[in-house]
Write a protein that holds these residues in place. Structure first.
Motif, mmCIF file in Angstrom:
data_model
loop_
_atom_site.group_PDB
_atom_site.id
_atom_site.type_symbol
_atom_site.label_atom_id
_atom_site.label_comp_id
_atom_site.label_asym_id
_atom_site.label_seq_id
_atom_site.Cartn_x
_atom_site.Cartn_y
_atom_site.Cartn_z
ATOM 1 N N VAL B 148 1.260 -1.293 0.145
ATOM 2 C CA VAL B 148 0.179 0.363 0.066
ATOM 3 C C VAL B 148 0.974 1.657 0.097
ATOM 4 C CG1 VAL B 148 -1.882 0.988 1.417
ATOM 5 C CG2 VAL B 148 -2.117 -1.314 0.957
ATOM 6 N N GLU B 151 3.267 1.996 -3.112
ATOM 7 C CA GLU B 151 2.586 2.304 -4.416
ATOM 8 C C GLU B 151 1.682 3.579 -4.376
ATOM 9 O OE1 GLU B 151 0.828 -0.165 -6.773
ATOM 10 O OE2 GLU B 151 -0.570 1.425 -7.401
ATOM 11 N N ALA B 152 0.877 4.107 -3.366
ATOM 12 C CA ALA B 152 0.998 5.367 -3.031
ATOM 13 C C ALA B 152 2.251 6.262 -3.136
ATOM 14 C CB ALA B 152 0.671 5.597 -1.577
ATOM 15 N N LEU B 155 2.706 6.588 -6.779
ATOM 16 C CA LEU B 155 1.560 7.216 -7.675
ATOM 17 C C LEU B 155 1.994 8.536 -7.212
ATOM 18 C CD1 LEU B 155 -1.288 5.056 -6.389
ATOM 19 C CD2 LEU B 155 -1.200 5.606 -8.794
ATOM 20 N N ASP B 185 -1.694 -16.868 -6.432
ATOM 21 C CA ASP B 185 -2.861 -16.452 -6.528
ATOM 22 C C ASP B 185 -3.520 -15.295 -7.102
ATOM 23 O OD1 ASP B 185 -2.153 -14.024 -4.946
ATOM 24 O OD2 ASP B 185 -1.022 -14.869 -4.466
ATOM 25 N N GLU B 186 -5.181 -15.935 -6.336
ATOM 26 C CA GLU B 186 -6.117 -14.703 -6.990
ATOM 27 C C GLU B 186 -5.220 -12.841 -7.372
ATOM 28 O OE1 GLU B 186 -9.868 -14.151 -7.000
ATOM 29 O OE2 GLU B 186 -9.897 -16.263 -5.772
ATOM 30 N N ALA B 187 -4.906 -12.482 -5.708
ATOM 31 C CA ALA B 187 -4.335 -11.176 -6.279
ATOM 32 C C ALA B 187 -3.341 -11.031 -7.337
ATOM 33 C CB ALA B 187 -4.143 -10.884 -4.752
ATOM 34 N N ARG B 191 -3.574 -9.047 -10.612
ATOM 35 C CA ARG B 191 -2.174 -7.495 -10.919
ATOM 36 C C ARG B 191 -1.646 -7.916 -12.500
ATOM 37 N NH1 ARG B 191 -2.202 -6.289 -5.913
ATOM 38 N NH2 ARG B 191 -4.509 -5.882 -5.396
#
Lengths: 376, 199
Positions: B148, B151-152, B155, B185-187, B191
């Motif tokens: 998190v 990522e911020a 950005l 895994d799905e995540a 991505r």
């Protein structure tokens, strides 16, 4: 998914309890306080790595003991066996899980591996409680069906805390926060939009299941309905991209209020799942009976939903439901439950089950002071 | 009540401050030190002090070094037109181990995290902007952690650096090499699909 056997050691009032399960209906009969619900709680640990009602693992420790263990063998629809152990060390507050001797990469990775649906008196807050209780219900159901959704939820929660900190600090020491907020707003919108879009799709898929289940249990002509009431203003289009741009617009619109409140005011953390019967709000208008029927319908719908998504029938835990429902509805629920998959039920007496399943149509256990014995 | 000695307790407490070291491990380490030959303990003590005295941050890229500028910034063999932005010095080490990257680095010293009181002014962002003014750069690669905060920060830097007009890229997020699609895994998988590239 079926549980073949369960063993609980130093778990609440069970010093050591072990039993072999019926692949269909298992009923635990005993007086209040003998340890019936604790068995369901133990199964909940095996499926979800946590209790379905207690917030802290320490409360599940038998008084005066250092560690508890819950152990069980799952058998999947394809015949594979998963020997699962969850143990908790009181002194170190450490919980360890192993599946076939191996530790999973994280506790979160286990959610949905052994799908489970629980109906207990605590669940009444889904229809009686606040929006947060209904969001928790929706999130738990989708998380069991989609690992990616759970990851998004965890990420969103983190972004939200970070963003709220900036807003809260700013309220104490006002200044321009636009630049500091921007990256967090963008993360909030990206991640939040995925959650909102998924929840909207969930409500669309889930509502027909609720209606079907409601009809089976209630046997009266009433129309239950679900509606996702978001804080993000959508114009009908609920695709992830459309939600993202709508979310961004909503955040921009409430910027002044957010700065005053020191809080993030729009997003999935403030959304509500509306529940109605014949277009009347459940909260405020429905009778006790309607509340209970709606709750049972939600849970049966959850079973149907998970069975389809996980390609595996979930285990159903029914805690003290017979005393909560009138005999007619209880019978319908029990009949329905036995057709759905493996079921574990607690009750204070067995008459109802003999009548519904026949004396030999289910496995009965007596529970007395933390001791479980199978009735022949 | 003290079962050992004050010195042992003090050393254990000091070990306990280190990341990933719990109470029990800290005690075990302290007792281990007690058993070591005197010379080994001297070497360890000197190494600890040396780290603090000799190691400094490179004035160009803020990587850890004993010589300023650091070996990477000083090397004539590196491609000076590319800067890879990372959070911490150990990220530089990780990328260097690949032997693939020939450009320069810029170490931010962390990622944005309001909960920990870390804002843009606490990261070496002004230093990065100043560097871009003096050093002709063709590309900036953002290689922050895929969480998190990373990522911020990505950005934030994107908004800041886009107007500068330099080619801006970020490292891909996706599947680990050598693994199977069905075990992802799905995540991670979603991505990876999100970040797919045209062939």
């Amino acid at each position: 998914m079926r549980l073949r056997n369960v063993r609980l050691v130093h778990f609440r009032n069970h010093a050591e309890t072990a039993f072999t399960c019926s692949p269909d209906v298992n009923v635990f009969v005993g007086k209040n306080g003998e340890g019936k619900t604790n068995i369901l709680e133990g199964i909940s640990y095996l499926c979800l790595t946590k209790s379905f009602f207690a917030a802290s693992d320490a409360t599940a420790l038998q008084l005066g003991t250092e560690a508890f263990t819950a152990q069980g063998s799952f058998e999947a629809a394809d015949g594979l066996t998963f020997d699962t152990v969850v143990s908790y060390q009181g002194a170190e507050r450490r919980k360890v899980m192993t599946v076939n001797g191996q530790a999973p990469e994280s506790m979160a990775a286990m959610v949905g591996q052994f799908p489970v649906v629980i109906l207990s008196p605590e669940n009444s807050n889904i229809t009686f409680g606040g929006p947060g209780d209904r969001r928790r219900f929706v999130d738990l159901v989708i998380s069991q069906a989609s690992r990616g959704y759970l990851e998004d939820l965890l990420e969103y929660r983190r972004v939200l805390r970070q963003r709220n900190r900036i807003l809260a600090d700013n309220r104490e020491r006002p200044g321009s926060v636009t630049a500091a907020l921007e990256p967090w707003t963008e993360s909030l919108v990206n991640c939040g939009a995925r959650i909102v879009a998924r929840r909207i799709r969930f409500v669309q898929e889930f509502e027909p299941e609720v209606r079907t289940a409601f009809g089976r249990v209630a046997a009266v002509n009433e129309a239950p309905a679900l509606e996702y009431r978001g804080t993000v203003e959508l114009n009908g289009d609920a695709s992830p991209d459309a939600v993202r741009s709508a979310f961004a617009r909503s955040v921009e619109r409430v910027a002044p209020q957010e700065q005053r409140a020191g809080l993030t005011l729009v997003g999935p953390h403030r959304d509500e799942l509306g529940m109605t019967i014949n277009d009347l709000e459940l909260r405020g208008y429905a009778s006790q009976g309607q509340h209970k029927t709606f709750l049972v319908a939600l849970k049966l719908a959850e079973v149907a939903f998970l069975r389809e998504r996980c390609r595996e029938a979930p285990i159903l835990l029914l805690d003290d439901v017979v005393s909560e429902l009138d005999p007619e509805r209880a019978t319908r629920l029990l009949t329905e439950a036995s057709s759905l998959g493996q079921t574990f039920i607690t009750a204070t007496e067995a008459t109802m089950f003999d009548r519904t399943y026949g004396a030999t149509g289910y496995r009965r256990f007596s529970v007395r002071a933390g001791q479980v014995t199978a009735d022949e | 009540m003290l079962y050992t000695s004050e010195s042992i307790e003090q050393l254990a407490a000091a070990f306990g401050q280190l990341p990933g070291i719990g109470r029990k491990t800290a005690h075990r380490l302290a007792l281990h030190i007690l058993k070591l030959p005197r010379e080994d303990v001297d070497v360890l003590a000197r190494a600890l002090v040396d780290v603090k005295e000799k190691v400094r941050y490179c004035s160009v890229c803020a990587n850890i070094t004993e010589n300023d500028p650091c070996a990477i910034c000083a090397s004539p063999k590196r491609d000076r037109s590319v800067i890879c932005v990372v959070e911490e010095p150990n990220d530089v080490m990780a990328i260097e181990k690949t032997n693939e990257y020939r450009g320069l680095y810029h170490v931010l010293g962390g990622a944005l995290s309001p909960l920990d009181g870390i804002g843009p002014e606490d990261l070496r962002i002004t230093e990065l902007l100043r560097r871009l003014e003096t050093q002709p750069t063709d590309e900036i690669i953002l290689a922050l952690n895929p969480n998190v905060e990373g990522e911020a920060t990505t950005l934030y830097l994107t908004r800041l650096l886009k107007p500068v007009g330099i080619r801006l890229t970020r490292i891909a997020r996706g599947l680990p090499v050598g693994s199977d699609l069905e075990f992802a895994d799905e995540a991670t998988l979603s991505r990876a699909i999100e970040g797919r590239i045209a062939l």
